[in-house]
Design an enzyme around this catalytic site. Sequence first.
Site, PDB file in Angstrom:
ATOM      1  CB  CYS A 124      31.653  21.428  90.074  1.00  0.00           C
ATOM      2  SG  CYS A 124      30.547  20.797  88.779  1.00  0.00           S
ATOM      3  NE  ARG A 171      30.610  19.212  93.189  1.00  0.00           N
ATOM      4  CZ  ARG A 171      31.892  18.988  93.401  1.00  0.00           C
ATOM      5  NH1 ARG A 171      32.436  19.380  94.545  1.00  0.00           N
ATOM      6  NH2 ARG A 171      32.633  18.381  92.495  1.00  0.00           N
ATOM      7  CG  ASP A 231      31.128  15.104  93.880  1.00  0.00           C
ATOM      8  OD1 ASP A 231      29.955  15.108  93.463  1.00  0.00           O
ATOM      9  OD2 ASP A 231      32.075  14.609  93.267  1.00  0.00           O
TER      10      ASP A 231
HETATM   11  P1  4NP Z   1      30.058  17.517  89.813  1.00  0.00           P
HETATM   12  O1  4NP Z   1      29.906  15.988  90.267  1.00  0.00           O
HETATM   13  O2  4NP Z   1      31.542  17.809  89.786  1.00  0.00           O
HETATM   14  O3  4NP Z   1      29.370  18.232  90.906  1.00  0.00           O
HETATM   15  O4  4NP Z   1      29.406  17.654  88.472  1.00  0.00           O
HETATM   16  C1  4NP Z   1      30.568  14.930  89.645  1.00  0.00           C
HETATM   17  C2  4NP Z   1      30.071  14.407  88.491  1.00  0.00           C
HETATM   18  C3  4NP Z   1      30.682  13.336  87.896  1.00  0.00           C
HETATM   19  C4  4NP Z   1      31.812  12.803  88.461  1.00  0.00           C
HETATM   20  C5  4NP Z   1      32.332  13.325  89.624  1.00  0.00           C
HETATM   21  C6  4NP Z   1      31.698  14.409  90.222  1.00  0.00           C
HETATM   22  N1  4NP Z   1      32.433  11.679  87.850  1.00  0.00           N
HETATM   23  O5  4NP Z   1      33.407  11.174  88.425  1.00  0.00           O
HETATM   24  O6  4NP Z   1      31.984  11.243  86.793  1.00  0.00           O
END
Ligand code: 4NP
Length: 154
Positions: free
Chosen positions: A10, A16, A125
């Site tokens: 991800c 995720r 997300d």
């Molecule tokens: P992930 O979610 O891609 O599912 O781990 C996110 C975690 C952090 C961020 C964006 C999405 N961020 O912008 O810090």
Amino acid sequence: MTRPALLFVCLGNICRSPMAEGAMRLAAEEAGLDIEIDSAGTAAYHIGSAPDERAQAAAWRNGADISGLSGRQAVEGDFRRFTHIFALDGSNLANVRQLAPSDSSAELGLLMDYVPGFEGQAVADPYYGDDAGFEITWNEVNAAAKALVAKFQA
Ligand code: 4NP
């Protein structure tokens, strides 16, 4: 057949993809399937971080302990080490394709393409949402884990 080695990818590797890793570990263990499982992010924001607490809680409620996981960024070597790399959404699939070296031996795909009836869909997300969003994420990655167990058991 080579032992399957699955990488879930991800953006941050704190929501995720660690949940997908946890769901896959649980489903593989329940099925007695011997496969390598890992997760990574395409971004570098959360290297070394534990999964988001809301992701840990959703996994825990559903029988998986992901508290010991640590965020890392996908690297070129992943494309030689893993047989399959599953992106959680289209933008991360584009990032994964861009990162792939010319000697990549991994099959690259969108995770939900492997779930009958959910082809083409993203795992949304949940980062900016609430706990209910994390439960939806769990249900999606868990459906994918079950579908992948069926695929690799066959
Ligand atoms: P992930 O979610 O891609 O599912 O781990 C996110 C975690 C952090 C961020 C964006 C999405 N961020 O912008 O810090």
